[in-house]
Design an enzyme around this catalytic site. Structure first.
Site, mmCIF file in Angstrom:
data_model
loop_
_atom_site.group_PDB
_atom_site.id
_atom_site.type_symbol
_atom_site.label_atom_id
_atom_site.label_comp_id
_atom_site.label_asym_id
_atom_site.label_seq_id
_atom_site.Cartn_x
_atom_site.Cartn_y
_atom_site.Cartn_z
ATOM 1 N N ARG A 235 6.112 11.354 14.786
ATOM 2 C CA ARG A 235 5.030 10.480 15.233
ATOM 3 C C ARG A 235 4.871 9.353 14.213
ATOM 4 O O ARG A 235 5.159 9.516 13.034
ATOM 5 C CB ARG A 235 3.724 11.260 15.365
ATOM 6 C CG ARG A 235 3.785 12.403 16.378
ATOM 7 C CD ARG A 235 2.420 13.050 16.546
ATOM 8 N NE ARG A 235 2.467 14.216 17.410
ATOM 9 C CZ ARG A 235 2.406 14.175 18.736
ATOM 10 N NH1 ARG A 235 2.302 13.019 19.339
ATOM 11 N NH2 ARG A 235 2.449 15.286 19.435
ATOM 12 N N GLY A 236 4.391 8.225 14.684
ATOM 13 C CA GLY A 236 4.160 7.113 13.782
ATOM 14 C C GLY A 236 5.455 6.390 13.429
ATOM 15 O O GLY A 236 6.503 6.583 14.034
ATOM 16 N N ASP A 261 2.811 8.949 26.854
ATOM 17 C CA ASP A 261 2.106 7.681 27.058
ATOM 18 C C ASP A 261 2.150 6.801 25.813
ATOM 19 O O ASP A 261 2.314 5.580 25.912
ATOM 20 C CB ASP A 261 0.665 7.936 27.510
ATOM 21 C CG ASP A 261 -0.101 8.846 26.552
ATOM 22 O OD1 ASP A 261 0.536 9.481 25.697
ATOM 23 O OD2 ASP A 261 -1.332 8.906 26.659
ATOM 24 N N GLY A 262 2.023 7.403 24.623
ATOM 25 C CA GLY A 262 2.120 6.613 23.400
ATOM 26 C C GLY A 262 3.502 6.012 23.216
ATOM 27 O O GLY A 262 3.644 4.854 22.807
ATOM 28 N N THR A 289 5.845 14.608 28.893
ATOM 29 C CA THR A 289 4.614 15.190 28.378
ATOM 30 C C THR A 289 4.465 16.574 28.952
ATOM 31 O O THR A 289 4.526 16.758 30.176
ATOM 32 C CB THR A 289 3.371 14.346 28.706
ATOM 33 O OG1 THR A 289 2.197 15.087 28.380
ATOM 34 C CG2 THR A 289 3.321 13.981 30.178
ATOM 35 N N ASP A 291 1.831 18.218 29.023
ATOM 36 C CA ASP A 291 0.512 18.336 29.648
ATOM 37 C C ASP A 291 0.483 17.840 31.090
ATOM 38 O O ASP A 291 -0.510 18.040 31.792
ATOM 39 C CB ASP A 291 -0.529 17.547 28.847
ATOM 40 C CG ASP A 291 -0.779 18.149 27.472
ATOM 41 O OD1 ASP A 291 -0.358 19.301 27.255
ATOM 42 O OD2 ASP A 291 -1.376 17.470 26.626
ATOM 43 N N GLY A 335 -3.076 21.110 26.298
ATOM 44 C CA GLY A 335 -3.885 20.283 27.180
ATOM 45 C C GLY A 335 -4.936 19.541 26.382
ATOM 46 O O GLY A 335 -6.088 19.951 26.337
ATOM 47 N N TYR A 453 3.288 26.923 20.114
ATOM 48 C CA TYR A 453 4.607 26.563 19.600
ATOM 49 C C TYR A 453 5.717 27.386 20.239
ATOM 50 O O TYR A 453 6.863 26.931 20.334
ATOM 51 C CB TYR A 453 4.627 26.689 18.082
ATOM 52 C CG TYR A 453 3.711 25.701 17.411
ATOM 53 C CD1 TYR A 453 4.034 24.351 17.352
ATOM 54 C CD2 TYR A 453 2.500 26.099 16.861
ATOM 55 C CE1 TYR A 453 3.185 23.429 16.762
ATOM 56 C CE2 TYR A 453 1.638 25.185 16.264
ATOM 57 C CZ TYR A 453 1.989 23.846 16.221
ATOM 58 O OH TYR A 453 1.136 22.935 15.649
#
Length: 551
Positions: A235-236, A261-262, A289, A291, A335, A453
């Site tokens: 991430r990032g 989405d990110g 995703t 979720d 979620g 996990y």
């Protein structure tokens, strides 16, 4: 004559019942005019300056912004049909510069012995969905949407010998990531004859921090049997200028981004940055995703596997609860903002008595009052809670789970992508339930299971594997057809191409508590409403329970 009119009426009903229709057009649709439907779909301006979600926005040039605004304007129609217009390399003349230009060229698939005319889709072939209208209780007709059908075109815009493709996986793990990687490589190599395919290690930051990994059919042939991603993820680390420079270093002209989405917001910024800097780069996204909360599409890969895997810990929690006096099993599932996994796993397991999701606020005290009744009648209970379900700070302070003064002074935590770091809602719920029953003098045996996990790290099941293959092939076909700045997905059961901007800047999907899905959940669990507004004072509620609680 009567029979003919009856047959015609029957055919009319049959046509209206179809969820989507396919139409062919020889040329691109002209800009449509009419009623503004963007607000109804959650579509906002696609200017780079409006990009959010923690990504660094790219300052688009006036030319690029004008093209994007014109595309949004085409998502309107006087006939209430919204056209999702996918960007094409023909819109930018610089793609045609150079010795080879931008085609069109003959698709290499046309030379395959196993191909036939049914393999190819017509240029601008589309579906319009839905065609079934709901007039129940005077409801307004639904917005009809037009999508380009995904598939190989007879003429392509890239010479396979000149393609340098890169694949990157971003965000959290999800079943099926390796399957998508494998199928992208296989389609690029075997269907189109691409010789240079690179894997980008460790997410977006890997585009400029790490050496790329060459991907060959023989090196990825069995990775679908493993969970996670062979490329690694993170991430990032998102920086458009550095990413474009890193891709240019390897001569990349097709970038495949697998993420949520990110990551779609990041892919949109890369697409706009490439247009502004006149970089010949097709940017393609594959939605991921666990979720299942990505908008517009029917379903994201990994979701079916997650639901299947989530049933197992629910069964274990049920077994543990049954074996103990006043046994309570608590299972926390994924979620953050949407409770699709929790709801569907609860329905599939059929042994869940309470399902708590982010979309429905609840009072811990009302929940415990229901548990008192449940334990009194059945001696056990099973609770499924989504990780984003909200326990109020009042409830947590009441049971001593947090200190009011310390909590108020503590700033909220975020991860490298700017997403809030969630507290362990399952552990808080366990603490509150234990405190509540101890207070009324009732012994309970609580077992808490967090399989997060274990679920997200498994390989995809058969259903998700098929979806992964479909999406990966559609992504490659779209890139070779000349499209860019798009993502892929199934809408009304048909695989289509969708502009990234429509996904990246729309609201994420959530479980509607007024839907048939949620009604089935309540009918299966038998749970009442735990809405905080319905709560009495704690003293009154406890007083009503003392007759049963005391020996």
């Amino acid at each position: 004559m009567a029979s003919l009119s009856g047959a015609a009426a029957f055919l009319g009903v049959a046509v209206a019942a179809v969820s989507a229709i396919r139409v062919r057009q020889k040329s691109k649709p002209s800009p449509l005019e009419g009623v503004n439907l963007k607000a109804a779909l959650g579509v906002v301006s696609t200017r780079a300056s409006d990009a959010g979600g923690g990504w660094t926005p790219v300052a688009a040039s006036d030319e690029a912004a004008a093209v994007e605004d014109a595309r949004v304007d085409r998502m309107e129609s006087a006939d209430d049909v919204v056209t999702y217009d996918v960007p094409h390399v023909q819109e930018w003349p610089y793609f045609g510069e150079g010795d080879s230009g931008s085609g069109p060229f003959r698709n290499p698939l046309m030379g395959k012995q196993w191909t036939g005319t049914s393999l190819f889709v017509g240029e601008n072939e589309a579906i319009v969905t839905p065609t079934m209208l709901n007039t129940h209780r005077g409801a307004p007709p639904p917005v009809r949407r037009r999508f380009l059908v995904a598939g190989p075109y007879e003429r392509v815009r890239w010479r396979p010998s000149e393609v340098r493709a890169a694949i990157v996986t971003c965000g959290g793990l999800c079943p099926g990531l390796n399957t998508v990687i494998r199928e992208l490589v296989m389609c690029l190599a075997y269907s189109y004859g691409v010789r240079k395919i690179w894997g980008v290690p460790n997410g977006f930051r890997g585009t400029y921090e790490n050496a790329y990994i060459e991907l060959l059919p023989r090196t990825v042939s069995s990775i679908h049997m493993r969970g996670g991603t062979v490329l690694g993820t993170s991430r990032g680390g998102f920086n458009v200028d550095k990413i474009l420079a890193g891709l240019e270093r390897y001569g990349i002209n097709q970038l495949y981004v697998i993420g949520g989405d990110g990551s779609h917001r990041g892919a949109l910024s890369i697409f706009k940055g490439a247009i502004e800097n006149k970089v010949k780069l097709a940017v393609v996204a594959v939605p991921k995703t666990i979720d299942n909360d990505i908008p517009i599409i029917d379903k994201s890969f990994g979701f079916d596997t997650a639901v299947e895997q989530a049933v197992r810990p629910i069964n274990c929690a049920h077994t543990e609860a049954l074996a103990a006096h006043n046994g309570i099993g608590i299972v926390k599932l994924m979620g953050r903002h949407a409770g699709f996994i929790a709801v569907n796993a609860s329905l599939a397991a059929r042994d869940v008595n309470v399902c708590l999701i982010p979309e429905e606020p609840f009072s811990c005290r009302l929940l415990c009052e229901h548990l008192v009744t449940r334990l009194k009648s059945s001696n056990h209970a099973v609770i499924v809670i989504a990780e984003g379900a909200q326990i109020s700070r009042t409830d947590m302070q009441e049971c001593g789970a947090i200190d009011a003064a310390a909590s108020a002074a503590k700033p909220p935590k975020t991860d490298e992508s700017g997403n809030p770091v969630l507290d362990d809602v399952g552990a808080f719920l366990r603490t509150y339930i234990a405190w509540y029953f101890k207070r009324i003098g009732v012994e309970t045996n609580i077992k808490y299971i967090d399989p997060t996990y274990m679920i997200r790290s498994v390989p995809a099941n058969a259903s998700d594997s098929l979806l992964c293959s479909d999406l990966a092939f559609a992504a490659v076909h779209g890139a070779f057809a000349g499209y860019t700045g798009f993502t892929v997905g199934q809408v009304a059961g048909q695989t289509v191409w969708i502009p990234i901007s429509a996904v990246a800047q729309s609201r994420t999907c959530r479980v509607s508590t007024k839907s048939r899905l949620y009604a089935r959940l309540l009918g299966s669990t038998g749970q009442p409403s735990y809405a905080p507004a319905a709560a009495e004072s704690p003293a009154d509620a406890l007083g009503d329970l003392l007759d049963w609680a005391r020996p």
